[in-house]
Design a protein around this motif. Structure first.
Motif, PDB file in Angstrom:
ATOM      1  N   PHE A  99       0.810  -1.217   0.000  1.00 57.03           N
ATOM      2  CA  PHE A  99       0.000   0.000   0.000  1.00 57.03           C
ATOM      3  C   PHE A  99       0.844   1.268   0.000  1.00 57.03           C
ATOM      4  O   PHE A  99       0.389   2.316  -0.445  1.00 57.03           O
ATOM      5  CB  PHE A  99      -0.951   0.000   1.201  1.00 57.03           C
ATOM      6  N   ASN A 100       2.067   1.185   0.498  1.00 58.39           N
ATOM      7  CA  ASN A 100       2.903   2.385   0.602  1.00 58.39           C
ATOM      8  C   ASN A 100       3.979   2.488  -0.481  1.00 58.39           C
ATOM      9  O   ASN A 100       4.380   3.592  -0.842  1.00 58.39           O
ATOM     10  CB  ASN A 100       3.563   2.419   1.985  1.00 58.39           C
ATOM     11  N   TYR A 101       4.443   1.355  -0.989  1.00 51.80           N
ATOM     12  CA  TYR A 101       5.496   1.335  -2.012  1.00 51.80           C
ATOM     13  C   TYR A 101       5.165   0.268  -3.060  1.00 51.80           C
ATOM     14  O   TYR A 101       5.970  -0.643  -3.303  1.00 51.80           O
ATOM     15  CB  TYR A 101       6.860   1.041  -1.378  1.00 51.80           C
ATOM     16  N   PRO A 102       3.990   0.336  -3.698  1.00 46.96           N
ATOM     17  CA  PRO A 102       3.553  -0.759  -4.581  1.00 46.96           C
ATOM     18  C   PRO A 102       4.512  -1.065  -5.724  1.00 46.96           C
ATOM     19  O   PRO A 102       4.740  -2.227  -6.053  1.00 46.96           O
ATOM     20  CB  PRO A 102       2.192  -0.287  -5.087  1.00 46.96           C
ATOM     21  N   HIS A 103       5.073  -0.012  -6.352  1.00 43.68           N
ATOM     22  CA  HIS A 103       5.953  -0.265  -7.497  1.00 43.68           C
ATOM     23  C   HIS A 103       7.266  -0.915  -7.056  1.00 43.68           C
ATOM     24  O   HIS A 103       7.846  -1.715  -7.802  1.00 43.68           O
ATOM     25  CB  HIS A 103       6.222   1.041  -8.252  1.00 43.68           C
ATOM     26  N   GLY A 115       1.054 -13.499  -3.200  1.00 44.14           N
ATOM     27  CA  GLY A 115       1.207 -12.570  -4.308  1.00 44.14           C
ATOM     28  C   GLY A 115      -0.126 -12.095  -4.854  1.00 44.14           C
ATOM     29  O   GLY A 115      -0.315 -10.903  -5.129  1.00 44.14           O
ATOM     30  N   LEU A 116      -1.074 -13.005  -5.012  1.00 40.48           N
ATOM     31  CA  LEU A 116      -2.391 -12.630  -5.537  1.00 40.48           C
ATOM     32  C   LEU A 116      -3.123 -11.699  -4.581  1.00 40.48           C
ATOM     33  O   LEU A 116      -3.765 -10.730  -5.013  1.00 40.48           O
ATOM     34  CB  LEU A 116      -3.230 -13.887  -5.783  1.00 40.48           C
ATOM     35  N   PHE A 117      -3.037 -11.981  -3.282  1.00 44.13           N
ATOM     36  CA  PHE A 117      -3.693 -11.110  -2.311  1.00 44.13           C
ATOM     37  C   PHE A 117      -3.057  -9.718  -2.316  1.00 44.13           C
ATOM     38  O   PHE A 117      -3.756  -8.698  -2.227  1.00 44.13           O
ATOM     39  CB  PHE A 117      -3.622 -11.720  -0.912  1.00 44.13           C
ATOM     40  N   SER A 118      -1.735  -9.662  -2.449  1.00 40.75           N
ATOM     41  CA  SER A 118      -1.053  -8.367  -2.522  1.00 40.75           C
ATOM     42  C   SER A 118      -1.458  -7.606  -3.780  1.00 40.75           C
ATOM     43  O   SER A 118      -1.754  -6.409  -3.731  1.00 40.75           O
ATOM     44  CB  SER A 118       0.466  -8.568  -2.488  1.00 40.75           C
ATOM     45  N   LEU A 119      -1.489  -8.293  -4.923  1.00 40.27           N
ATOM     46  CA  LEU A 119      -1.903  -7.653  -6.163  1.00 40.27           C
ATOM     47  C   LEU A 119      -3.346  -7.170  -6.072  1.00 40.27           C
ATOM     48  O   LEU A 119      -3.678  -6.078  -6.556  1.00 40.27           O
ATOM     49  CB  LEU A 119      -1.752  -8.623  -7.335  1.00 40.27           C
ATOM     50  N   SER A 120      -4.216  -7.940  -5.434  1.00 39.04           N
ATOM     51  CA  SER A 120      -5.615  -7.521  -5.305  1.00 39.04           C
ATOM     52  C   SER A 120      -5.735  -6.234  -4.507  1.00 39.04           C
ATOM     53  O   SER A 120      -6.608  -5.404  -4.783  1.00 39.04           O
ATOM     54  CB  SER A 120      -6.443  -8.629  -4.639  1.00 39.04           C
ATOM     55  N   GLY A 121      -4.855  -6.046  -3.521  1.00 38.18           N
ATOM     56  CA  GLY A 121      -4.867  -4.804  -2.754  1.00 38.18           C
ATOM     57  C   GLY A 121      -4.480  -3.606  -3.603  1.00 38.18           C
ATOM     58  O   GLY A 121      -5.098  -2.537  -3.519  1.00 38.18           O
ATOM     59  N   VAL A 122      -3.455  -3.774  -4.426  1.00 38.80           N
ATOM     60  CA  VAL A 122      -3.051  -2.700  -5.336  1.00 38.80           C
ATOM     61  C   VAL A 122      -4.164  -2.443  -6.350  1.00 38.80           C
ATOM     62  O   VAL A 122      -4.496  -1.293  -6.669  1.00 38.80           O
ATOM     63  CB  VAL A 122      -1.742  -3.064  -6.069  1.00 38.80           C
ATOM     64  N   LEU A 163      -4.729   0.242 -13.764  1.00 39.79           N
ATOM     65  CA  LEU A 163      -3.911  -0.673 -14.552  1.00 39.79           C
ATOM     66  C   LEU A 163      -3.756  -2.015 -13.843  1.00 39.79           C
ATOM     67  O   LEU A 163      -3.846  -3.079 -14.474  1.00 39.79           O
ATOM     68  CB  LEU A 163      -2.534  -0.053 -14.816  1.00 39.79           C
ATOM     69  N   SER A 164      -3.542  -1.973 -12.536  1.00 42.08           N
ATOM     70  CA  SER A 164      -3.418  -3.221 -11.779  1.00 42.08           C
ATOM     71  C   SER A 164      -4.745  -3.963 -11.746  1.00 42.08           C
ATOM     72  O   SER A 164      -4.780  -5.196 -11.796  1.00 42.08           O
ATOM     73  CB  SER A 164      -2.942  -2.925 -10.353  1.00 42.08           C
ATOM     74  N   ALA A 165      -5.849  -3.217 -11.675  1.00 43.13           N
ATOM     75  CA  ALA A 165      -7.177  -3.850 -11.689  1.00 43.13           C
ATOM     76  C   ALA A 165      -7.417  -4.579 -13.005  1.00 43.13           C
ATOM     77  O   ALA A 165      -7.939  -5.703 -13.027  1.00 43.13           O
ATOM     78  CB  ALA A 165      -8.257  -2.799 -11.452  1.00 43.13           C
ATOM     79  N   PHE A 209     -12.620 -12.961  -2.030  1.00 42.24           N
ATOM     80  CA  PHE A 209     -12.261 -12.749  -0.620  1.00 42.24           C
ATOM     81  C   PHE A 209     -11.948 -11.275  -0.356  1.00 42.24           C
ATOM     82  O   PHE A 209     -12.457 -10.674   0.600  1.00 42.24           O
ATOM     83  CB  PHE A 209     -11.060 -13.628  -0.276  1.00 42.24           C
ATOM     84  N   ARG A 210     -11.144 -10.686  -1.220  1.00 44.43           N
ATOM     85  CA  ARG A 210     -10.771  -9.274  -1.062  1.00 44.43           C
ATOM     86  C   ARG A 210     -11.989  -8.375  -1.224  1.00 44.43           C
ATOM     87  O   ARG A 210     -12.207  -7.442  -0.439  1.00 44.43           O
ATOM     88  CB  ARG A 210      -9.692  -8.903  -2.074  1.00 44.43           C
ATOM     89  N   ALA A 211     -12.811  -8.625  -2.234  1.00 39.37           N
ATOM     90  CA  ALA A 211     -13.964  -7.769  -2.510  1.00 39.37           C
ATOM     91  C   ALA A 211     -14.985  -7.817  -1.381  1.00 39.37           C
ATOM     92  O   ALA A 211     -15.521  -6.785  -0.968  1.00 39.37           O
ATOM     93  CB  ALA A 211     -14.608  -8.180  -3.829  1.00 39.37           C
ATOM     94  N   SER A 212     -15.241  -9.012  -0.856  1.00 40.52           N
ATOM     95  CA  SER A 212     -16.254  -9.142   0.197  1.00 40.52           C
ATOM     96  C   SER A 212     -15.862  -8.382   1.459  1.00 40.52           C
ATOM     97  O   SER A 212     -16.722  -7.954   2.226  1.00 40.52           O
ATOM     98  CB  SER A 212     -16.487 -10.615   0.531  1.00 40.52           C
TER      99      SER A 212
END
Length: 298
Positions: A203-207, A228-235, A241-243, A262-265
């Motif tokens: 969330f603070n340094y995504p790139h 990795g997938l959970f982290s990408l879903s947060g970004v 672009l990430s979405a 899981f992330r959306a709910s």
């Protein structure tokens, strides 16, 4: 402590070790803890090392003493440890674990690290550094070398206690250490300390952490891929672009859909992300996979 002072050093070391264990439970003042540690350090080692490290963790101000810091460095470098100290019984069920279970289930490597002398030393070093910046230079220099040198994955899981503390004062240095740990072996990122740090960094340094996220997603193991997938879903919740990249995975990647549901709910009520979370969530209620539907409804 009076009993400890009068014990002959020919006694089995389990006696002073038992006293140290009792002192942990008693929550004694730091001055008494320092006296106890100094007394036990005159006994044959390394049988009491783990108990001493845990007592020091409870009293991080002891790390300002040079002899205590040297003791912890020695244990972290040379103490006993094993990747197989903890072996939990595996479930016989064929049901796929839920996303939350994949992210948070106890891990044998992490448990083995917690129950080792070297792991306990890293826990104490992390406690000392979190409590005070005064030892940052020495501890940082030590852990930078250990990132390359430490061979056991179980111990590496406990090194994140120090790396998290480094990030309190030097966030980008801490992230560099996180990335270096991931380059050495992705399995160490499975521990809860590493996952917590990666979420913060995402969330603070995504790139800066995206190369690590990409490597996690490319793994063949679900316990690693899910991080990795959970982290990408947060970004992706906050970045168009990430979405777009994340949603393109869904048709052919069942775990990605489960993570997305899981992330959306968990985010439909969040002002900043709620609209995108709802957009993700609605199609998942009619997904052909039962667990995707369960994650969406949770």
């Amino acid at each position: 402590l009076s009993l400890l002072e009068t014990m002959p050093k020919t006694l089995n070391v389990s006696y002073p070790e038992g006293i140290i264990w009792g002192l942990q439970e008693a929550k004694i003042p730091a001055a008494l803890a320092l006296k106890a540690v100094r007394l036990v350090l005159t006994w044959p080692r390394p049988e009491a090392d783990r108990m001493l490290c845990r007592l020091i963790s409870q009293h991080p101000s002891l790390g300002l003493e040079d002899e205590i810091l040297s003791f912890l460095f020695d244990v972290a470098r040379n103490g006993s440890a094993s990747d197989t100290a903890v072996t939990s019984s595996k479930s016989n069920t064929n049901k796929a674990p839920r996303v939350n279970e994949l992210l948070n289930a106890p891990d044998d490597l992490e448990g083995s690290g917690l129950n080792s002398d070297r792991g306990a030393a890293y826990g104490a070093l992390g406690s000392i550094l979190w409590n005070s910046e005064l030892r940052l230079e020495e501890i940082l220099k030590f852990v930078e070398k250990a990132v390359t040198d430490e061979p056991l994955l179980s111990v590496r899981t406990q090194m994140f206690r120090v790396i998290n503390a480094v990030s309190k004062y030097q966030p980008e240095t801490g992230i560099d250490l996180l990335l270096a740990m991931g380059r050495q072996d992705l399995q160490s990122i499975r521990c809860r300390q590493a996952i917590h740090m990666l979420h913060w960094a995402t969330f603070n340094y995504p790139h800066k952490v995206m190369p690590l996220i990409n490597n996690l997603i490319a793994s063949d193991h679900d316990r690693i891929r899910v991080i990795g997938l959970f982290s990408l879903s947060g970004v992706a919740l906050a970045d168009d672009l990430s979405a777009a990249r994340f949603s393109k995975m869904w048709p052919d990647d069942l775990l990605a859909r489960r993570v997305a549901a899981f992330r959306a709910s968990a985010n439909i009520g969040v002002d900043r992300f709620g609209e995108r979370a709802l957009e993700w969530l609605l199609p998942f209620f009619s997904d052909p996979d039962l667990q995707v539907r369960d994650e969406a409804a949770n």
